[in-house]
Scaffold this motif. Structure first.
Motif, PDB file in Angstrom:
ATOM      1  N   VAL A  49       8.244  52.694  60.196  1.00 24.20           N
ATOM      2  CA  VAL A  49       9.207  53.791  60.336  1.00 24.20           C
ATOM      3  C   VAL A  49      10.332  53.385  61.278  1.00 24.20           C
ATOM      4  O   VAL A  49      11.503  53.648  61.025  1.00 24.20           O
ATOM      5  N   ARG A  50       9.973  52.709  62.381  1.00 26.19           N
ATOM      6  CA  ARG A  50      10.988  52.322  63.364  1.00 26.19           C
ATOM      7  C   ARG A  50      11.978  51.313  62.807  1.00 26.19           C
ATOM      8  O   ARG A  50      13.128  51.282  63.221  1.00 26.19           O
ATOM      9  N   SER A  51      11.557  50.508  61.865  1.00 31.44           N
ATOM     10  CA  SER A  51      12.448  49.471  61.348  1.00 31.44           C
ATOM     11  C   SER A  51      13.182  49.874  60.076  1.00 31.44           C
ATOM     12  O   SER A  51      14.034  49.138  59.592  1.00 31.44           O
ATOM     13  N   ARG A  52      12.866  51.056  59.537  1.00 30.95           N
ATOM     14  CA  ARG A  52      13.460  51.497  58.271  1.00 30.95           C
ATOM     15  C   ARG A  52      14.643  52.426  58.524  1.00 30.95           C
ATOM     16  O   ARG A  52      14.624  53.250  59.422  1.00 30.95           O
ATOM     17  N   ASP A  53      15.669  52.257  57.738  1.00 33.66           N
ATOM     18  CA  ASP A  53      16.809  53.167  57.772  1.00 33.66           C
ATOM     19  C   ASP A  53      16.999  53.689  56.356  1.00 33.66           C
ATOM     20  O   ASP A  53      17.506  52.992  55.496  1.00 33.66           O
ATOM     21  N   ASP A  54      16.556  54.925  56.119  1.00 31.37           N
ATOM     22  CA  ASP A  54      16.604  55.484  54.770  1.00 31.37           C
ATOM     23  C   ASP A  54      18.026  55.707  54.268  1.00 31.37           C
ATOM     24  O   ASP A  54      18.247  55.769  53.073  1.00 31.37           O
ATOM     25  N   ASP A  55      18.955  55.855  55.176  1.00 35.83           N
ATOM     26  CA  ASP A  55      20.339  56.093  54.778  1.00 35.83           C
ATOM     27  C   ASP A  55      21.264  55.273  55.679  1.00 35.83           C
ATOM     28  O   ASP A  55      21.735  55.753  56.708  1.00 35.83           O
ATOM     29  N   PRO A  56      21.537  54.030  55.302  1.00 31.36           N
ATOM     30  CA  PRO A  56      22.333  53.155  56.169  1.00 31.36           C
ATOM     31  C   PRO A  56      23.774  53.627  56.374  1.00 31.36           C
ATOM     32  O   PRO A  56      24.467  53.129  57.250  1.00 31.36           O
ATOM     33  N   GLY A  60      25.407  57.312  62.916  1.00 32.30           N
ATOM     34  CA  GLY A  60      24.781  57.830  64.134  1.00 32.30           C
ATOM     35  C   GLY A  60      23.434  57.182  64.384  1.00 32.30           C
ATOM     36  O   GLY A  60      23.092  56.846  65.523  1.00 32.30           O
ATOM     37  N   ILE A  61      22.673  56.972  63.315  1.00 32.54           N
ATOM     38  CA  ILE A  61      21.379  56.316  63.436  1.00 32.54           C
ATOM     39  C   ILE A  61      21.583  54.869  63.878  1.00 32.54           C
ATOM     40  O   ILE A  61      20.877  54.372  64.754  1.00 32.54           O
TER      41      ILE A  61
END
Length: 75
Positions: A49-56, A60-61
């Motif tokens: 979860v910490r390494s995933r970005d569902d919406d690059p 802000g993320i």
């Protein structure tokens, strides 16, 4: 229960929440304590979860992850 009843029940829940929040004393905390809490919450997340970005596209993320990576132990 109708939709109107559901909306009214939710409204009452929010009213109760805001009433209780207003009764809580304001707690002054130093930044180090806040960062320690953030680090703990971050560590509870699985690595996947910490390494995933569902919406690059959400910059802000990306900005948050870059800031956290500057703090030891977050990323």
């Amino acid at each position: 229960m109708t939709l109107r009843d559901q909306v009214e029940a939710r409204r009452r829940q929010w009213e109760e929440f805001h009433r209780r929040e207003a009764e809580q004393p304001l707690v002054e905390r130093c930044p180090a304590e806040i960062l320690a809490d953030l680090r703990a919450i971050w560590s509870w997340l699985p690595e996947a979860v910490r390494s995933r970005d569902d919406d690059p596209e959400k910059t802000g993320i990306q900005t948050m992850r870059a800031a956290l990576s500057r703090l030891s132990g977050f990323v």
